[in-house]
Design an enzyme around this catalytic site. Structure first.
Site, short mmCIF file in Angstrom:
data_model
loop_
_atom_site.label_atom_id
_atom_site.label_comp_id
_atom_site.label_asym_id
_atom_site.label_seq_id
_atom_site.Cartn_x
_atom_site.Cartn_y
_atom_site.Cartn_z
N ASP A 189 0.81 -1.22 0.00
CA ASP A 189 0.00 0.00 0.00
C ASP A 189 0.85 1.28 0.00
O ASP A 189 1.90 1.34 0.65
CB ASP A 189 -0.90 -0.02 1.25
CG ASP A 189 -1.99 1.02 1.21
OD1 ASP A 189 -2.52 1.29 0.13
OD2 ASP A 189 -2.33 1.55 2.30
N HIS B 288 -9.93 5.24 0.70
CA HIS B 288 -8.89 5.27 1.72
C HIS B 288 -9.38 6.10 2.90
O HIS B 288 -10.38 6.81 2.81
CB HIS B 288 -7.61 5.91 1.16
CG HIS B 288 -6.88 5.04 0.18
ND1 HIS B 288 -5.52 5.13 0.00
CD2 HIS B 288 -7.31 4.08 -0.67
CE1 HIS B 288 -5.14 4.26 -0.92
NE2 HIS B 288 -6.21 3.62 -1.35
#
Length: 290
Positions: free
Chosen positions: A84, A211
């Site tokens: 990520d 996110h």
């Protein structure tokens, strides 16, 4: 079971108008908690390692990645590994050999043309290695003299037309979008732009990613998934659960020195939060669950 592929899990979720939860891991306790919580929920899950977590691990990717892979292979539900917020090309090129099936390449801090060029190159390399790739587009710079805003800067919003052009020109497989969430929120007060979610979903042929979901209330998360979000990233919520449980245990047991005692309490708090959040997101139960 064998490691699942992120693209398969997210693709199935998007096709079903649902979402898969992706939890950021830092310690072995995070890994164990995410897997146990997903098993309790009977749903697939993603284990995410961020570039910040690798930095915390003194730049060593493999110890955490191999622990995550071992836990995934022993799980009773499908589990995939995702790298990520990668900004380092060196780290990007370590992904495939470390067991990751996907990577989020983060160049959103750069001017649009540079973001596009570096992301296009990253996507071409990732695809050559069989990796699924996610990118991010917040708000293009140039407004009031500002630079580009990443997808989680306060006030940033992703324009559907710009997003369509970015995805088409870069070749990425998924896009993290700015709809009102912010990273590292410790209070769940974010209000999402649900009309924008729907417009983005209509404009793009790739899954949408949210996110900064720890600061989003339950009802807002559920509505975002209904509007088209297919991957929901969560990190701070687990740290809040773990830290609160550990702090409470140590306050009540000042004599404690055995780390297994307080880390075990922290791990269980994360298990419960993982299972709860998967339920909020509404990830369908998998037939692979025991």
């Amino acid at each position: 079971m064998p490691l699942a592929a992120t693209g398969d899990l997210v693709g199935r979720a998007a096709a079903a108008r649902s979402a898969v939860a992706a939890f950021n891991i830092i310690t072995l306790e995070h890994i164990e908690a995410v897997v146990a919580g997903a098993e309790e929920a009977g749903a697939p899950v993603l284990l995410q390692v961020s570039e910040n977590a690798v930095t915390y691990r003194r730049g060593n990717l493999l110890p955490l990645a191999r622990a995550a892979a071992a836990a995934a292979e022993a799980a009773r539900v499908p589990v995939a590994l995702h790298l990520d917020h990668v900004q380092s090309d060196d780290l990007l090129r370590r992904a495939a050999d470390a067991g990751f099936s996907s990577v989020m390449y983060d160049a959103a801090r750069l001017p649009y043309a540079d973001n596009l060029a570096t992301t296009r190159a990253a996507a071409a390399w990732a695809h050559s290695q069989g990796l699924w790739i996610e990118a991010e587009l917040g708000e293009v710079g140039g407004k009031d003299g500002r630079g580009p805003l990443d997808a989680h800067a306060p006030g940033a919003r992703t324009d559907p037309g710009e997003a369509h052009a970015f995805v088409t020109d870069s070749g990425v497989d998924a896009l993290a979008v700015a709809i009102g969430s912010t990273h590292a929120m410790t209070e769940r007060t974010a209000a999402l732009d649900h009309d924008l979610v729907k417009r983005l979903a209509g404009a793009l042929d790739v899954p949408l990613v949210l996110h900064g979901s720890s600061g989003v209330p339950d009802g807002e998360l559920t509505a975002a998934v209904a509007g088209g979000i297919a991957k929901v990233n969560i990190g701070t919520a687990l740290n809040i659960a773990m830290t609160g449980a550990v702090r409470g245990f140590l306050t009540g047991h000042p004599e404690a020195v055995d780390s297994r005692k307080y880390l075990g309490v922290g791990r269980q708090a994360m298990v419960e939060e993982v299972a709860r959040l998967i339920g909020v997101i509404g990830t369908p139960r998998t037939t692979a669950a025991a």
